[in-house]
Design a protein around this motif. Structure first.
Motif, mmCIF file in Angstrom:
data_model
loop_
_atom_site.group_PDB
_atom_site.id
_atom_site.type_symbol
_atom_site.label_atom_id
_atom_site.label_comp_id
_atom_site.label_asym_id
_atom_site.label_seq_id
_atom_site.Cartn_x
_atom_site.Cartn_y
_atom_site.Cartn_z
ATOM 1 N N TYR A 58 0.835 -1.197 0.000
ATOM 2 C CA TYR A 58 0.000 0.000 0.000
ATOM 3 C C TYR A 58 0.876 1.256 0.000
ATOM 4 N N ASP A 59 1.966 1.223 0.742
ATOM 5 C CA ASP A 59 2.879 2.363 0.771
ATOM 6 C C ASP A 59 3.512 2.567 -0.606
ATOM 7 N N ARG A 60 3.913 1.464 -1.251
ATOM 8 C CA ARG A 60 4.496 1.556 -2.590
ATOM 9 C C ARG A 60 3.501 2.187 -3.556
ATOM 10 N N ARG A 61 2.252 1.774 -3.472
ATOM 11 C CA ARG A 61 1.228 2.315 -4.366
ATOM 12 C C ARG A 61 0.965 3.792 -4.077
ATOM 13 N N ALA A 62 0.944 4.145 -2.805
ATOM 14 C CA ALA A 62 0.739 5.550 -2.440
ATOM 15 C C ALA A 62 1.882 6.404 -2.955
ATOM 16 N N ALA A 65 1.468 6.758 -6.720
ATOM 17 C CA ALA A 65 0.385 7.686 -7.039
ATOM 18 C C ALA A 65 0.817 9.127 -6.800
ATOM 19 N N GLY A 66 1.587 9.353 -5.748
ATOM 20 C CA GLY A 66 2.065 10.690 -5.435
ATOM 21 C C GLY A 66 3.051 11.194 -6.476
ATOM 22 N N GLN A 67 3.800 10.324 -7.096
ATOM 23 C CA GLN A 67 4.776 10.726 -8.095
ATOM 24 C C GLN A 67 4.114 11.088 -9.425
ATOM 25 N N ARG A 68 2.914 10.621 -9.627
ATOM 26 C CA ARG A 68 2.217 10.916 -10.903
ATOM 27 C C ARG A 68 1.665 12.325 -10.911
#
Length: 69
Positions: A58-62, A65-68
């Protein structure tokens, strides 16, 4: 630890069958099914590594998403 919970349904049929089904249902809904109790116990006793894996994912996905932006 994720576990499903809600189970919703209905039954239709002859009254004598539904009455018997109702009696069985009363005993099934008084507590969680035995297999679910054993699954929950197993998760509590041995599930922490899986929880940590989910948190990391979940942290990796967050972060992704933040980098996009």
């Amino acid at each position: 630890m994720p576990m499903t919970g809600w189970r919703i349904g209905y039954a239709a049929g002859p009254a004598e069958i539904i009455k018997g089904l109702h009696n069985v249902h009363q005993f099934m809904v008084m507590c969680a099914p035995t297999v679910s109790q054993y699954a929950a116990l197993e998760a509590l006793l041995h599930g922490e590594p899986f929880v940590q894996m989910m948190v990391a994912e979940y942290d990796r996905r967050a972060q992704a998403a933040g980098q996009r932006g």
